[in-house]
Design an enzyme around this catalytic site. Structure first.
Site, mmCIF file in Angstrom:
data_model
loop_
_atom_site.group_PDB
_atom_site.id
_atom_site.type_symbol
_atom_site.label_atom_id
_atom_site.label_comp_id
_atom_site.label_asym_id
_atom_site.label_seq_id
_atom_site.Cartn_x
_atom_site.Cartn_y
_atom_site.Cartn_z
ATOM 1 N N PRO A 1 0.785 -1.239 0.000
ATOM 2 C CA PRO A 1 0.000 0.000 0.000
ATOM 3 C C PRO A 1 0.818 1.291 0.000
ATOM 4 O O PRO A 1 0.269 2.369 0.165
ATOM 5 C CB PRO A 1 -0.795 -0.112 1.316
ATOM 6 C CG PRO A 1 0.059 -0.936 2.215
ATOM 7 C CD PRO A 1 0.821 -1.877 1.338
ATOM 8 N N CYS A 2 2.115 1.189 -0.236
ATOM 9 C CA CYS A 2 2.965 2.375 -0.109
ATOM 10 C C CYS A 2 2.596 3.492 -1.067
ATOM 11 O O CYS A 2 2.852 4.651 -0.807
ATOM 12 C CB CYS A 2 4.425 1.991 -0.310
ATOM 13 S SG CYS A 2 4.731 1.175 -1.884
#
Lengths: 120, 222
Positions: free
Chosen positions: B171-172
């Site tokens: 999810p960066c």
């Protein structure tokens, strides 16, 4: 802003199906095959000098994204995101003609775009 | 949820996550898009889940050294798919494609405070796909850039709620594509459903289609 701004002739040669939208021509003979797209930058995305484009209905979102990326000279590692209806990302395989039918208004399809940071 | 959120933040609290999912699921039900909610017994936690049968070019599975064995498996997959699947669309492509089974889970991450997409993929005879095979099935529009990330964007992770091996889309990059949409909605004084926007971006990366009607038919939580 003038639609007669400097033409990206190089990119036009590569993409004959994406052309400047002329403001005077609303009843062009190829009206049915092409739709008018208005590109709006969001976030810190570069603003395109030419925002209005005539795009063939069958053109995919991915293809349009590639065109915009080249036009904006994005780096290979930068990702372009396109939104329709302001907050929905259409599938890259979606045809712009379908988006126009669903979300077009005043004879044009408004698409917002932003880009990711380049890595490294 | 623009009114209840710090304008600069792209984070989501768990309650809002669940509300957004509920609204999302209502529309899924309406159009029979196949999503369901899985509640973890005895807890407040749950996630959205959808299973998809996906025809792919056989070359997606040409990533293992047992090439000839793979060919046989693929032929078997095609025949099995023809027999087992009654969906006309799947049958129509079975003659020239392999069929994969993808299972997508939308989870809430407490540590990141955003949704995360988990998935697992297998052939129809139950063989899990390797990470390499999964990569070869990432949509070409994203594949090159994802692979250039300084960390592993697609990783094998234990599912936080089920404890089984899954893949996860890291999810960066969420803030990069959520923030502009959130800011835009706020500037236009419109509320948006976080999950609809988020899934519309990450879904297609992994061949998950999110129909356009979600954009107009799903409201934001109050």
């Amino acid at each position: 802003m003038s639609d007669n701004a400097e033409s990206p002739t190089e990119t036009q040669k590569d993409d004959p199906s994406i052309q400047h939208a002329a403001t005077e021509q609303t009843g062009a003979s190829d009206e049915k095959k092409k739709i008018d797209v208005l590109l709006k930058a969001v976030g810190d995305a570069p603003i395109m000098k030419t925002k209005k484009w005539s795009v063939e209905r069958g053109r995919t979102v991915q293809s349009l994204a590639q065109f915009i990326s080249r036009f904006l000279k994005l780096e290979a590692s930068e990702q372009l995101f396109i939104y329709v209806n302001q907050s929905f990302a259409p599938s890259p395989d979606q045809e712009v003609g379908v988006l126009f039918e669903c979300f077009g208004s005043d004879g044009k399809l408004v698409l917002h775009y932003c880009k990711s940071q380049a890595w490294g | 949820m623009a009114g209840e959120r710090n304008p600069a933040s792209c984070y989501l609290d768990e309650r809002t996550f669940q509300l957004c999912c509920q609204l999302f699921l209502q529309h899924s039900e309406t159009i029979q898009d196949g999503w369901s909610w899985e509640q973890i017994k005895g807890t407040d936690e749950g996630f959205m889940k959808k299973t998809v049968l996906m025809p792919v070019k056989p070359s997606v599975l040409h990533k293992q050294h047992e090439y000839s064995i793979q060919d046989e498996n693929m032929v078997t997959d095609d025949i099995q798919a023809n027999v087992e699947d009654e969906t006309a669309g799947v049958q129509a492509v079975c003659e020239i494609h392999a069929v994969l089974r993808y299972e997508y889970h939308v989870l809430y991450s407490c540590s990141y405070q955003i949704p995360v997409l988990y998935f697992r993929a297998s052939t129809l005879d139950g063989r899990p796909l390797s990470l390499e095979e999964v990569w070869s099935n990432v949509h070409p529009n994203y594949r090159q850039r994802l692979q250039q990330g300084p960390w592993d964007t697609l990783t094998q992770q234990e599912h936080p709620l089920l404890g089984q091996p899954f893949f996860m889309l890291h999810p960066c990059r969420t803030e990069e594509f959520m923030k502009p949409a959130l800011d835009l909605a706020q500037a236009e004084n419109k509320r948006m459903n976080y999950i609809v926007t988020w899934l519309s971006v990450v879904g297609p990366v992994l061949r998950l289609d999110v129909p356009l009607s979600y954009s107009t038919e799903v409201s934001a939580p109050d």
